[in-house]
Motif scaffolding. Sequence first.
Motif, PDB file in Angstrom:
ATOM      1  N   ASN A   1       0.807  -1.225   0.000  1.00 48.72           N
ATOM      2  CA  ASN A   1       0.000   0.000   0.000  1.00 48.72           C
ATOM      3  C   ASN A   1       0.836   1.270   0.000  1.00 48.72           C
ATOM      4  OD1 ASN A   1      -2.521  -1.338   0.042  1.00 48.72           O
ATOM      5  ND2 ASN A   1      -2.309  -1.705   2.246  1.00 48.72           N
ATOM      6  N   SER A   2       2.148   1.148  -0.175  1.00 52.86           N
ATOM      7  CA  SER A   2       2.995   2.337  -0.177  1.00 52.86           C
ATOM      8  C   SER A   2       2.710   3.196  -1.404  1.00 52.86           C
ATOM      9  CB  SER A   2       4.473   1.935  -0.152  1.00 52.86           C
ATOM     10  OG  SER A   2       4.803   1.207  -1.324  1.00 52.86           O
ATOM     11  N   MET A   3       2.764   4.508  -1.219  1.00 50.21           N
ATOM     12  CA  MET A   3       2.465   5.416  -2.306  1.00 50.21           C
ATOM     13  C   MET A   3       3.694   5.652  -3.184  1.00 50.21           C
ATOM     14  SD  MET A   3       2.266   9.096  -0.350  1.00 50.21           S
ATOM     15  CE  MET A   3       0.947   8.516   0.718  1.00 50.21           C
ATOM     16  N   PRO A   4       3.499   6.095  -4.414  1.00 49.48           N
ATOM     17  CA  PRO A   4       4.643   6.415  -5.272  1.00 49.48           C
ATOM     18  C   PRO A   4       5.511   7.494  -4.625  1.00 49.48           C
ATOM     19  CG  PRO A   4       2.586   6.436  -6.522  1.00 49.48           C
ATOM     20  CD  PRO A   4       2.213   6.338  -5.073  1.00 49.48           C
ATOM     21  N   ASN A   5       6.812   7.443  -4.887  1.00 47.40           N
ATOM     22  CA  ASN A   5       7.719   8.421  -4.302  1.00 47.40           C
ATOM     23  C   ASN A   5       7.406   9.837  -4.788  1.00 47.40           C
ATOM     24  OD1 ASN A   5      10.245   8.987  -2.726  1.00 47.40           O
ATOM     25  ND2 ASN A   5      10.910   9.734  -4.731  1.00 47.40           N
ATOM     26  N   ARG A   6       7.331  10.002  -6.109  1.00 49.51           N
ATOM     27  CA  ARG A   6       6.915  11.261  -6.721  1.00 49.51           C
ATOM     28  C   ARG A   6       6.336  10.950  -8.092  1.00 49.51           C
ATOM     29  NH1 ARG A   6      10.723  16.320  -8.701  1.00 49.51           N
ATOM     30  NH2 ARG A   6      11.620  14.638  -9.970  1.00 49.51           N
ATOM     31  N   VAL A   7       5.265  11.649  -8.436  1.00 54.56           N
ATOM     32  CA  VAL A   7       4.638  11.468  -9.740  1.00 54.56           C
ATOM     33  C   VAL A   7       4.767  12.762 -10.527  1.00 54.56           C
ATOM     34  CG1 VAL A   7       2.504  10.981 -10.984  1.00 54.56           C
ATOM     35  CG2 VAL A   7       3.002   9.760  -8.855  1.00 54.56           C
ATOM     36  N   ILE A   8       5.343  12.652 -11.707  1.00 52.53           N
ATOM     37  CA  ILE A   8       5.469  13.793 -12.615  1.00 52.53           C
ATOM     38  C   ILE A   8       4.452  13.615 -13.730  1.00 52.53           C
ATOM     39  CG2 ILE A   8       6.989  15.009 -14.216  1.00 52.53           C
ATOM     40  CD1 ILE A   8       9.351  13.992 -12.552  1.00 52.53           C
ATOM     41  N   ILE A   9       3.633  14.634 -13.960  1.00 54.17           N
ATOM     42  CA  ILE A   9       2.601  14.557 -14.995  1.00 54.17           C
ATOM     43  C   ILE A   9       2.892  15.593 -16.071  1.00 54.17           C
ATOM     44  CG2 ILE A   9       0.145  14.622 -15.518  1.00 54.17           C
ATOM     45  CD1 ILE A   9      -0.455  13.973 -12.631  1.00 54.17           C
ATOM     46  N   LEU A  10       3.241  15.135 -17.256  1.00 52.77           N
ATOM     47  CA  LEU A  10       3.413  16.025 -18.402  1.00 52.77           C
ATOM     48  C   LEU A  10       2.039  16.247 -19.023  1.00 52.77           C
ATOM     49  CD1 LEU A  10       6.628  14.509 -20.056  1.00 52.77           C
ATOM     50  CD2 LEU A  10       6.454  16.472 -18.509  1.00 52.77           C
ATOM     51  N   GLY A  11       1.566  17.487 -18.955  1.00 51.35           N
ATOM     52  CA  GLY A  11       0.195  17.781 -19.346  1.00 51.35           C
ATOM     53  C   GLY A  11      -0.721  17.785 -18.141  1.00 51.35           C
ATOM     54  N   GLY A  12      -0.160  18.045 -16.973  1.00 49.67           N
ATOM     55  CA  GLY A  12      -0.922  17.971 -15.735  1.00 49.67           C
ATOM     56  C   GLY A  12      -1.935  19.075 -15.537  1.00 49.67           C
ATOM     57  N   SER A  13      -1.863  20.125 -16.365  1.00 50.55           N
ATOM     58  CA  SER A  13      -2.845  21.199 -16.250  1.00 50.55           C
ATOM     59  C   SER A  13      -4.015  21.008 -17.205  1.00 50.55           C
ATOM     60  CB  SER A  13      -2.183  22.556 -16.519  1.00 50.55           C
ATOM     61  OG  SER A  13      -1.679  22.620 -17.837  1.00 50.55           O
ATOM     62  N   GLY A  14      -3.969  19.962 -18.008  1.00 51.33           N
ATOM     63  CA  GLY A  14      -5.029  19.695 -18.976  1.00 51.33           C
ATOM     64  C   GLY A  14      -6.215  18.983 -18.359  1.00 51.33           C
ATOM     65  N   PHE A  15      -7.169  18.653 -19.195  1.00 53.16           N
ATOM     66  CA  PHE A  15      -8.450  18.080 -18.774  1.00 53.16           C
ATOM     67  C   PHE A  15      -8.265  16.781 -17.987  1.00 53.16           C
ATOM     68  CE2 PHE A  15     -12.518  15.901 -20.431  1.00 53.16           C
ATOM     69  CZ  PHE A  15     -13.296  16.429 -19.417  1.00 53.16           C
ATOM     70  N   VAL A  16      -7.620  15.795 -18.599  1.00 51.17           N
ATOM     71  CA  VAL A  16      -7.408  14.502 -17.940  1.00 51.17           C
ATOM     72  C   VAL A  16      -6.257  14.576 -16.950  1.00 51.17           C
ATOM     73  CG1 VAL A  16      -6.751  12.089 -18.316  1.00 51.17           C
ATOM     74  CG2 VAL A  16      -8.406  13.183 -19.842  1.00 51.17           C
ATOM     75  N   GLY A  17      -5.188  15.270 -17.310  1.00 46.93           N
ATOM     76  CA  GLY A  17      -4.033  15.375 -16.429  1.00 46.93           C
ATOM     77  C   GLY A  17      -4.371  16.003 -15.096  1.00 46.93           C
ATOM     78  N   CYS A  18      -5.221  17.006 -15.117  1.00 48.90           N
ATOM     79  CA  CYS A  18      -5.632  17.681 -13.893  1.00 48.90           C
ATOM     80  C   CYS A  18      -6.427  16.730 -12.988  1.00 48.90           C
ATOM     81  CB  CYS A  18      -6.470  18.906 -14.236  1.00 48.90           C
ATOM     82  SG  CYS A  18      -6.840  19.970 -12.828  1.00 48.90           S
ATOM     83  N   ALA A  19      -7.277  15.908 -13.580  1.00 42.72           N
ATOM     84  CA  ALA A  19      -8.059  14.947 -12.791  1.00 42.72           C
ATOM     85  C   ALA A  19      -7.150  13.909 -12.138  1.00 42.72           C
ATOM     86  CB  ALA A  19      -9.095  14.263 -13.680  1.00 42.72           C
ATOM     87  N   ALA A  20      -6.146  13.440 -12.881  1.00 38.67           N
ATOM     88  CA  ALA A  20      -5.201  12.472 -12.303  1.00 38.67           C
ATOM     89  C   ALA A  20      -4.387  13.111 -11.193  1.00 38.67           C
ATOM     90  CB  ALA A  20      -4.283  11.933 -13.397  1.00 38.67           C
ATOM     91  N   ALA A  21      -3.932  14.341 -11.422  1.00 35.05           N
ATOM     92  CA  ALA A  21      -3.150  15.044 -10.407  1.00 35.05           C
ATOM     93  C   ALA A  21      -3.951  15.233  -9.122  1.00 35.05           C
ATOM     94  CB  ALA A  21      -2.682  16.388 -10.954  1.00 35.05           C
TER      95      ALA A  21
ATOM     96  N   GLN B   1       3.488  25.338 -20.880  1.00 32.48           N
ATOM     97  CA  GLN B   1       4.144  26.625 -20.685  1.00 32.48           C
ATOM     98  C   GLN B   1       5.432  26.463 -19.881  1.00 32.48           C
ATOM     99  OE1 GLN B   1       0.655  26.366 -20.300  1.00 32.48           O
ATOM    100  NE2 GLN B   1       0.522  27.189 -22.380  1.00 32.48           N
ATOM    101  N   GLU B   2       5.442  25.474 -18.991  1.00 32.77           N
ATOM    102  CA  GLU B   2       6.627  25.236 -18.161  1.00 32.77           C
ATOM    103  C   GLU B   2       7.657  24.371 -18.884  1.00 32.77           C
ATOM    104  OE1 GLU B   2       4.773  25.056 -13.727  1.00 32.77           O
ATOM    105  OE2 GLU B   2       3.960  23.647 -15.196  1.00 32.77           O
ATOM    106  N   LEU B   3       7.189  23.435 -19.689  1.00 33.44           N
ATOM    107  CA  LEU B   3       8.091  22.584 -20.471  1.00 33.44           C
ATOM    108  C   LEU B   3       7.430  22.295 -21.810  1.00 33.44           C
ATOM    109  CD1 LEU B   3      10.667  20.889 -20.742  1.00 33.44           C
ATOM    110  CD2 LEU B   3       9.432  18.985 -19.686  1.00 33.44           C
ATOM    111  N   ASP B   4       7.866  23.007 -22.829  1.00 33.74           N
ATOM    112  CA  ASP B   4       7.329  22.830 -24.182  1.00 33.74           C
ATOM    113  C   ASP B   4       8.101  21.702 -24.858  1.00 33.74           C
ATOM    114  OD1 ASP B   4       6.490  22.946 -26.807  1.00 33.74           O
ATOM    115  OD2 ASP B   4       6.530  25.133 -26.915  1.00 33.74           O
ATOM    116  N   LEU B   5       7.453  20.562 -25.040  1.00 35.18           N
ATOM    117  CA  LEU B   5       8.128  19.386 -25.593  1.00 35.18           C
ATOM    118  C   LEU B   5       8.502  19.542 -27.055  1.00 35.18           C
ATOM    119  CD1 LEU B   5       6.007  16.548 -23.930  1.00 35.18           C
ATOM    120  CD2 LEU B   5       8.270  17.378 -23.245  1.00 35.18           C
ATOM    121  N   LEU B   6       8.106  20.645 -27.678  1.00 35.81           N
ATOM    122  CA  LEU B   6       8.470  20.887 -29.069  1.00 35.81           C
ATOM    123  C   LEU B   6       9.711  21.768 -29.206  1.00 35.81           C
ATOM    124  CD1 LEU B   6       4.926  21.390 -30.635  1.00 35.81           C
ATOM    125  CD2 LEU B   6       6.462  19.441 -30.957  1.00 35.81           C
ATOM    126  N   LYS B   7      10.240  22.256 -28.109  1.00 32.13           N
ATOM    127  CA  LYS B   7      11.430  23.104 -28.170  1.00 32.13           C
ATOM    128  C   LYS B   7      12.696  22.258 -28.135  1.00 32.13           C
ATOM    129  CE  LYS B   7       9.529  27.437 -26.463  1.00 32.13           C
ATOM    130  NZ  LYS B   7       9.658  28.538 -25.475  1.00 32.13           N
TER     131      LYS B   7
END
Length: 239
Positions: free
Chosen positions: A9-29, A45-51
């Motif tokens: 039942n231990s929780m993940p150490n840290r979860v990084i969500i790319l797209g965490g401010s979006g519709f589905v990402g926000c719900a998961a976060a 805006q914080e990390l543009d994967l196209l740059k």
Amino acid sequence: MITHTKTDNSMPNRVIILGGSGFVGCAAAQWLINKSVEVLSISSQELDLLKHDSTQKLIDILNPSDTLILVSAKAPVKNAEMLEQNIRMARVVCDAIQNQPINHLLYVSSDAVYGDFDRPINEQSHACPGSLHGVMHLARELMLSEAAEGIPFGIVRPTLVYGPNDPHNGYGPNMFRRRLASGQSIFLFGKGEEKRDHIYVDDVGEIIGRMAFSRSKGILNAVTGNVLSFHDIAKLVIS
């Protein structure tokens, strides 16, 4: 199907969500935060994967104990340029995890990888996308799977997602609700006889969160199993 590689039942150490401010990402976060998990939610805006410098920036962020969830996408894919952009975004993640291995990788895909079937499908059904959007997600799945060798890799394939704050306003529950709220009538294509499965965004967020907790690998279809016509959905929204 999926396999849970962690059964305590231990929780993940840290979860990084790319797209965490979006519709589905926000719900998961939000689901993970409610469980007291440390979440690093990263927007475009914080990390543009196209740059050009995005790969090194992501490498610098990642730790070996991290769970990385990729939700970010240019969607829905409508042309070849958008397809190419999404492939470039996935390439950044692939290069990053090959240079900085992580504990767990999750990708939020789509049931569009299956195309149109006139019979029930499951995780073993042949992926045969009939749209550029489905092609994009299937290509990303294959790219990430290859790059994640040695890392537990889970894929979530949601059906049509609905709920507040959906940015797409696609034909279905979200559009119907918004039109009624603004005093407009609901319109249907044909008689609204087309049938589809729809899943609430918070349920998708919980599924993603539970897979992160269990360090799940494999493929899971995020669906309800209830298929309704758009005519029936319109009647439910009106009621």
